[in-house]
Motif scaffolding. Structure first.
Motif, PDB file in Angstrom:
ATOM      1  N   PHE A  26      30.970  32.766 142.262  1.00 26.60           N
ATOM      2  CA  PHE A  26      31.870  31.838 142.286  1.00 26.60           C
ATOM      3  C   PHE A  26      32.790  32.126 143.512  1.00 26.60           C
ATOM      4  O   PHE A  26      33.412  33.197 143.679  1.00 26.60           O
ATOM      5  CB  PHE A  26      32.796  31.930 141.035  1.00 26.60           C
ATOM      6  N   ASP A  27      32.968  31.013 144.210  1.00 24.57           N
ATOM      7  CA  ASP A  27      33.795  31.080 145.331  1.00 24.57           C
ATOM      8  C   ASP A  27      34.816  29.984 145.485  1.00 24.57           C
ATOM      9  O   ASP A  27      34.090  28.669 145.570  1.00 24.57           O
ATOM     10  CB  ASP A  27      32.996  31.036 146.875  1.00 24.57           C
ATOM     11  N   PRO A  28      35.924  30.204 145.111  1.00 26.87           N
ATOM     12  CA  PRO A  28      36.792  28.898 144.956  1.00 26.87           C
ATOM     13  C   PRO A  28      36.796  28.107 146.254  1.00 26.87           C
ATOM     14  O   PRO A  28      37.145  26.908 146.211  1.00 26.87           O
ATOM     15  CB  PRO A  28      38.356  29.522 144.525  1.00 26.87           C
ATOM     16  N   ASP A  29      36.681  28.563 147.279  1.00 27.56           N
ATOM     17  CA  ASP A  29      36.765  27.843 148.564  1.00 27.56           C
ATOM     18  C   ASP A  29      35.589  26.808 148.760  1.00 27.56           C
ATOM     19  O   ASP A  29      35.449  25.944 149.628  1.00 27.56           O
ATOM     20  CB  ASP A  29      36.801  28.756 149.824  1.00 27.56           C
ATOM     21  N   ASP A  30      34.537  26.948 147.891  1.00 27.85           N
ATOM     22  CA  ASP A  30      33.363  26.081 148.051  1.00 27.85           C
ATOM     23  C   ASP A  30      33.565  24.974 147.241  1.00 27.85           C
ATOM     24  O   ASP A  30      32.851  24.152 147.059  1.00 27.85           O
ATOM     25  CB  ASP A  30      32.006  26.707 147.367  1.00 27.85           C
ATOM     26  N   LEU A  31      34.827  24.716 146.558  1.00 27.42           N
ATOM     27  CA  LEU A  31      35.042  23.872 145.606  1.00 27.42           C
ATOM     28  C   LEU A  31      35.738  22.553 146.565  1.00 27.42           C
ATOM     29  O   LEU A  31      36.347  22.774 147.285  1.00 27.42           O
ATOM     30  CB  LEU A  31      35.781  24.106 144.566  1.00 27.42           C
ATOM     31  N   VAL A  32      35.326  21.213 146.134  1.00 29.39           N
ATOM     32  CA  VAL A  32      35.995  20.125 146.821  1.00 29.39           C
ATOM     33  C   VAL A  32      36.623  19.262 145.395  1.00 29.39           C
ATOM     34  O   VAL A  32      36.156  19.129 144.334  1.00 29.39           O
ATOM     35  CB  VAL A  32      34.822  19.198 147.488  1.00 29.39           C
ATOM     36  N   ASP A  33      37.688  18.458 145.750  1.00 24.18           N
ATOM     37  CA  ASP A  33      38.060  17.288 144.868  1.00 24.18           C
ATOM     38  C   ASP A  33      37.312  16.256 144.928  1.00 24.18           C
ATOM     39  O   ASP A  33      37.237  15.715 145.961  1.00 24.18           O
ATOM     40  CB  ASP A  33      39.768  17.446 145.071  1.00 24.18           C
ATOM     41  N   ALA A  34      36.399  15.922 143.813  1.00 23.29           N
ATOM     42  CA  ALA A  34      35.578  14.796 143.945  1.00 23.29           C
ATOM     43  C   ALA A  34      36.367  13.696 143.166  1.00 23.29           C
ATOM     44  O   ALA A  34      35.723  12.676 143.331  1.00 23.29           O
ATOM     45  CB  ALA A  34      34.673  15.051 143.127  1.00 23.29           C
ATOM     46  N   ARG A  35      37.597  13.616 143.285  1.00 18.37           N
ATOM     47  CA  ARG A  35      38.248  12.392 142.677  1.00 18.37           C
ATOM     48  C   ARG A  35      38.324  11.445 143.890  1.00 18.37           C
ATOM     49  O   ARG A  35      38.629  11.727 145.154  1.00 18.37           O
ATOM     50  CB  ARG A  35      39.456  12.900 142.088  1.00 18.37           C
ATOM     51  N   LEU A  36      38.335  10.025 143.457  1.00 14.86           N
ATOM     52  CA  LEU A  36      38.293   9.098 144.513  1.00 14.86           C
ATOM     53  C   LEU A  36      39.731   8.908 144.674  1.00 14.86           C
ATOM     54  O   LEU A  36      40.580   8.370 143.724  1.00 14.86           O
ATOM     55  CB  LEU A  36      37.537   7.843 144.187  1.00 14.86           C
ATOM     56  N   SER A  37      40.453   8.715 145.928  1.00 13.09           N
ATOM     57  CA  SER A  37      41.823   8.202 146.005  1.00 13.09           C
ATOM     58  C   SER A  37      41.625   6.662 146.002  1.00 13.09           C
ATOM     59  O   SER A  37      40.587   5.985 146.245  1.00 13.09           O
ATOM     60  CB  SER A  37      42.285   8.790 147.318  1.00 13.09           C
ATOM     61  N   SER A  38      42.754   5.999 146.047  1.00 14.00           N
ATOM     62  CA  SER A  38      42.765   4.506 145.952  1.00 14.00           C
ATOM     63  C   SER A  38      42.285   4.060 147.306  1.00 14.00           C
ATOM     64  O   SER A  38      41.537   2.861 147.484  1.00 14.00           O
ATOM     65  CB  SER A  38      44.068   3.809 145.843  1.00 14.00           C
ATOM     66  N   THR A  39      42.530   4.696 148.430  1.00 11.97           N
ATOM     67  CA  THR A  39      41.822   4.150 149.632  1.00 11.97           C
ATOM     68  C   THR A  39      40.450   4.324 149.768  1.00 11.97           C
ATOM     69  O   THR A  39      39.885   3.860 150.760  1.00 11.97           O
ATOM     70  CB  THR A  39      42.633   5.103 150.969  1.00 11.97           C
ATOM     71  N   GLU A  40      39.829   5.110 148.961  1.00 15.95           N
ATOM     72  CA  GLU A  40      38.401   5.518 149.025  1.00 15.95           C
ATOM     73  C   GLU A  40      37.486   4.147 148.322  1.00 15.95           C
ATOM     74  O   GLU A  40      36.203   4.439 148.393  1.00 15.95           O
ATOM     75  CB  GLU A  40      38.059   6.725 148.792  1.00 15.95           C
ATOM     76  N   HIS A  41      38.158   3.626 147.578  1.00 17.33           N
ATOM     77  CA  HIS A  41      37.180   2.838 146.569  1.00 17.33           C
ATOM     78  C   HIS A  41      36.152   1.898 147.197  1.00 17.33           C
ATOM     79  O   HIS A  41      35.274   1.387 146.951  1.00 17.33           O
ATOM     80  CB  HIS A  41      37.913   2.121 145.906  1.00 17.33           C
ATOM     81  N   ASN A  42      36.531   1.590 148.509  1.00 14.08           N
ATOM     82  CA  ASN A  42      35.566   0.629 149.565  1.00 14.08           C
ATOM     83  C   ASN A  42      34.393   1.419 149.798  1.00 14.08           C
ATOM     84  O   ASN A  42      33.494   0.935 150.538  1.00 14.08           O
ATOM     85  CB  ASN A  42      36.550  -0.233 150.655  1.00 14.08           C
ATOM     86  N   GLN A  43      34.434   2.665 150.095  1.00 21.78           N
ATOM     87  CA  GLN A  43      33.257   3.451 150.530  1.00 21.78           C
ATOM     88  C   GLN A  43      32.289   3.267 149.509  1.00 21.78           C
ATOM     89  O   GLN A  43      32.415   3.608 148.229  1.00 21.78           O
ATOM     90  CB  GLN A  43      33.774   4.597 151.052  1.00 21.78           C
ATOM     91  N   THR A  44      30.835   3.835 150.009  1.00 22.38           N
ATOM     92  CA  THR A  44      29.844   3.829 148.927  1.00 22.38           C
ATOM     93  C   THR A  44      29.860   5.549 148.464  1.00 22.38           C
ATOM     94  O   THR A  44      30.391   6.290 149.199  1.00 22.38           O
ATOM     95  CB  THR A  44      28.463   3.680 149.849  1.00 22.38           C
ATOM     96  N   TRP A  45      29.209   5.845 147.489  1.00 20.20           N
ATOM     97  CA  TRP A  45      29.283   7.046 147.057  1.00 20.20           C
ATOM     98  C   TRP A  45      28.451   8.110 147.847  1.00 20.20           C
ATOM     99  O   TRP A  45      28.792   9.264 148.169  1.00 20.20           O
ATOM    100  CB  TRP A  45      28.493   7.050 145.466  1.00 20.20           C
ATOM    101  N   ARG A  46      27.645   7.566 148.759  1.00 19.68           N
ATOM    102  CA  ARG A  46      26.876   8.262 149.692  1.00 19.68           C
ATOM    103  C   ARG A  46      27.722   8.934 151.056  1.00 19.68           C
ATOM    104  O   ARG A  46      27.655   9.893 151.195  1.00 19.68           O
ATOM    105  CB  ARG A  46      25.680   7.415 150.163  1.00 19.68           C
ATOM    106  N   SER A  47      28.662   7.918 151.390  1.00 24.23           N
ATOM    107  CA  SER A  47      29.360   8.094 152.390  1.00 24.23           C
ATOM    108  C   SER A  47      30.564   9.313 151.942  1.00 24.23           C
ATOM    109  O   SER A  47      31.017   9.903 152.623  1.00 24.23           O
ATOM    110  CB  SER A  47      30.217   6.779 152.923  1.00 24.23           C
ATOM    111  N   GLN A  48      30.855   8.947 150.518  1.00 19.50           N
ATOM    112  CA  GLN A  48      31.830   9.828 150.180  1.00 19.50           C
ATOM    113  C   GLN A  48      31.225  11.371 149.820  1.00 19.50           C
ATOM    114  O   GLN A  48      32.047  12.288 150.163  1.00 19.50           O
ATOM    115  CB  GLN A  48      32.339   9.463 148.668  1.00 19.50           C
ATOM    116  N   ILE A  49      30.215  11.557 149.501  1.00 19.54           N
ATOM    117  CA  ILE A  49      29.507  12.843 149.406  1.00 19.54           C
ATOM    118  C   ILE A  49      29.370  13.307 150.797  1.00 19.54           C
ATOM    119  O   ILE A  49      29.663  14.555 151.063  1.00 19.54           O
ATOM    120  CB  ILE A  49      28.269  12.577 148.579  1.00 19.54           C
ATOM    121  N   HIS A  50      28.933  12.501 151.674  1.00 18.47           N
ATOM    122  CA  HIS A  50      28.809  12.785 153.273  1.00 18.47           C
ATOM    123  C   HIS A  50      29.926  13.433 153.812  1.00 18.47           C
ATOM    124  O   HIS A  50      30.245  14.502 154.524  1.00 18.47           O
ATOM    125  CB  HIS A  50      28.231  11.970 154.025  1.00 18.47           C
TER     126      HIS A  50
END
Length: 102
Positions: free
Chosen positions: A75-99
């Motif tokens: 377990f390395d906490p530095d490898d974690l990302v916050d996967a919640r979407l902000s209100s400005t990201e709702h227009n992006q596709t899930w693929r672009s968000q993961i990228h």
């Protein structure tokens, strides 16, 4: 081979992975899990389900191996990302968000 019920397998898996970086989701194994395929992946461990006297059963050793494998993950906490979407990201596709997260 010790044959256990899916309910007990859920309980055992939760106990084995309690406090580990990737805890197993409770109630992830049920009789419906095995209706399409006789196997399910828990982490990278294949667990076989089979019917015995009309009830789904699992091998205790498979559940313990899956739980031990999940509990041993580094377990390395530095490898974690916050996967919640902000209100400005709702227009992006899930693929672009993961990228972007990568």
């Amino acid at each position: 081979m010790a044959s256990i019920s899916p309910e007990y397998a859920n309980q055992l898996l939760a106990e084995l992975t309690e406090g580990c970086p990737v805890p197993a989701a409770p109630a992830s194994l049920s009789r419906y899990t095995f209706q399409i395929s006789n196997h399910v992946l828990i982490g990278d461990t294949a667990v076989r389900g089979y019917k015995y006297k009309g009830r789904w059963r699992l091998d205790d050793r498979d559940i313990r191996a899956a739980g031990d494998r999940l509990a041993s993950l580094p377990f390395d906490p530095d490898d974690l990302v916050d996967a919640r979407l902000s209100s400005t990201e709702h227009n992006q596709t899930w693929r672009s968000q993961i990228h972007r997260w990568f």
